[in-house]
Design an enzyme around this catalytic site. Structure first.
Site, mmCIF file in Angstrom:
data_model
loop_
_atom_site.group_PDB
_atom_site.id
_atom_site.type_symbol
_atom_site.label_atom_id
_atom_site.label_comp_id
_atom_site.label_asym_id
_atom_site.label_seq_id
_atom_site.Cartn_x
_atom_site.Cartn_y
_atom_site.Cartn_z
ATOM 1 N N ASN A 42 0.883 -1.171 -0.182
ATOM 2 C CA ASN A 42 -0.172 0.009 -0.112
ATOM 3 C C ASN A 42 0.661 1.320 -0.007
ATOM 4 O OD1 ASN A 42 -1.808 1.979 0.622
ATOM 5 N ND2 ASN A 42 -2.291 1.409 2.644
ATOM 6 N N TRP A 43 0.970 1.968 -0.950
ATOM 7 C CA TRP A 43 1.918 3.073 -1.427
ATOM 8 C C TRP A 43 1.202 4.218 -0.485
ATOM 9 C CZ3 TRP A 43 4.967 3.430 -6.619
ATOM 10 C CH2 TRP A 43 5.911 2.476 -6.490
ATOM 11 N N LYS A 44 0.026 4.238 -0.213
ATOM 12 C CA LYS A 44 -0.672 5.258 0.395
ATOM 13 C C LYS A 44 -0.365 6.659 -0.547
ATOM 14 C CE LYS A 44 -0.168 3.448 4.785
ATOM 15 N NZ LYS A 44 0.011 3.462 6.417
ATOM 16 N N HIS A 55 -9.495 1.325 4.859
ATOM 17 C CA HIS A 55 -8.211 1.522 5.779
ATOM 18 C C HIS A 55 -8.658 2.274 6.800
ATOM 19 C CE1 HIS A 55 -4.200 2.593 6.760
ATOM 20 N NE2 HIS A 55 -3.877 1.499 5.857
ATOM 21 N N GLU A 100 -6.834 4.737 7.764
ATOM 22 C CA GLU A 100 -6.764 6.067 7.616
ATOM 23 C C GLU A 100 -7.878 6.685 7.013
ATOM 24 O OE1 GLU A 100 -2.959 5.810 5.656
ATOM 25 O OE2 GLU A 100 -2.221 5.023 7.287
ATOM 26 N N GLU A 120 -5.315 -4.739 10.760
ATOM 27 C CA GLU A 120 -4.700 -3.849 10.984
ATOM 28 C C GLU A 120 -4.881 -3.154 12.141
ATOM 29 O OE1 GLU A 120 -2.367 -2.731 7.127
ATOM 30 O OE2 GLU A 120 -4.263 -1.502 7.279
ATOM 31 N N GLY A 123 2.500 2.098 10.589
ATOM 32 C CA GLY A 123 3.577 3.508 10.541
ATOM 33 C C GLY A 123 4.193 3.850 11.905
ATOM 34 N N SER A 133 3.235 -2.155 10.376
ATOM 35 C CA SER A 133 4.832 -2.244 10.935
ATOM 36 C C SER A 133 5.368 -3.398 10.329
ATOM 37 C CB SER A 133 5.189 -1.755 12.291
ATOM 38 O OG SER A 133 4.726 -0.459 12.274
ATOM 39 N N GLY A 182 2.593 -1.286 4.384
ATOM 40 C CA GLY A 182 2.704 0.123 3.820
ATOM 41 C C GLY A 182 4.341 0.723 3.466
ATOM 42 N N GLY A 183 4.994 1.660 4.514
ATOM 43 C CA GLY A 183 6.269 2.062 4.507
ATOM 44 C C GLY A 183 7.227 1.069 3.906
HETATM 45 P P1 PGA Z 1 2.926 0.335 7.551
HETATM 46 O O1 PGA Z 1 1.352 0.657 6.979
HETATM 47 O O2 PGA Z 1 3.097 -0.878 6.858
HETATM 48 O O3 PGA Z 1 3.465 1.424 7.262
HETATM 49 O O4 PGA Z 1 2.658 -0.044 9.153
HETATM 50 C C1 PGA Z 1 0.472 -0.476 6.837
HETATM 51 C C2 PGA Z 1 -0.956 -0.199 6.363
HETATM 52 O O5 PGA Z 1 -1.454 0.953 6.573
HETATM 53 O O6 PGA Z 1 -1.534 -0.660 5.111
#
Ligand code: PGA
Length: 244
Positions: free
Chosen positions: A11-13, A96, A98, A166, A172, A207, A228-229
């Protein structure tokens, strides 16, 4: 019966300009259809079509990060499921945290989006997870159960969809639940999905990185990861994929 292949989705956000397609190119070159894991990349909407050209002919699937429940109309700034499919996506992340936190998305809205995604031929990855206050208040299982029940419309039964667990506090932050906590929540989700979602992989997200991927991916009922990251750099993402 052989176990289904885990799904590792990146997930590149809201990250990535054209230059970042080099990372996708490196992932596409390394991932093989015969690998143990299925792999997907979910770039921002502006890169979907271009990334599709980079991934063409590779084993890496392409996904969106959200879609609108409506098919079309006066919804400035939004994209529909059909638009994602038209741009080359085959899956879409929905609900998600977010989006739940930042845009007030409810379980019912996420369910409507999942129905729209399926109607457009997209595989939904439906995200659930508790906040830190909910975890500390002993409400994790109740919160996750309600989110899974409320965010999975009946129309998903038997289709190719996934759930991503999640924990909001793990996204993150570098923090992760204990392995026991992950197993407990994944077992709950499996029970809640029942027959209708017996084949749906349950991904863990929050994470995930090269150093913890293989132990998390080896847990019972962990059917992949939403990353994500660590999905932004091909070397990190490939190291996670290698842990599957
Ligand atoms: P993260 O994000 O791996 O940067 O913790 C995961 C996500 O939000 O899908």
């Amino acid at each position: 019966m052989s176990a289904p292949r885990p799904l590792i989705a990146g997930n590149w956000k809201m990250n990535g300009l054209a230059a970042a397609l080099e990372e996708a190119k490196a992932v596409a070159a390394a991932v093989k259809a015969s690998d143990p894991a299925r792999v997907a990349l979910c770039p921002p909407a502006t890169l979907i079509e271009r990334m599709g050209r980079v991934l063409a002919g590779s084993a890496v699937e392409l996904g969106g990060q959200d879609c609108r429940a409506e098919a079309a109309g006066a919804y400035t700034g939004d994209v529909s499921a059909a638009m994602l499919a038209d741009a080359g996506a085959s899956l879409v992340i929905l609900g998600h945290s977010e989006r739940r936190a930042g845009y007030g998305e409810s379980d019912a809205l996420v369910a409507a989006k999942a129905e729209a995604a399926l109607g457009a031929g997209l595989k939904p990855i439906i995200c659930v997870g508790e906040t830190l206050a909910e975890r500390e208040g002993g409400k994790t299982l109740a919160v996750v159960e309600a989110q899974v029940r409320g965010s999975t419309p009946a129309v998903l039964a038997g289709t190719d969809f996934a759930i991503a667990y999640e924990p909001v506090w793990a996204i993150g932050t570098g923090l992760t639940p204990t392995l026991e906590q992950i197993v407990e929540v994944h077992a709950l989700i499996r029970r809640v999905l029942g027959e209708a979602g017996a084949k749906a992989p349950i991904l863990y997200g929050g994470s995930v990185k090269p150093s913890n991927a293989s132990e998390i991916l080896g847990l019972p009922e962990v059917g992949g990861a939403l990353v994500g990251g660590a999905s932004l750099k091909a070397a990190d993402f490939l190291a996670i994929i290698a842990g599957a």
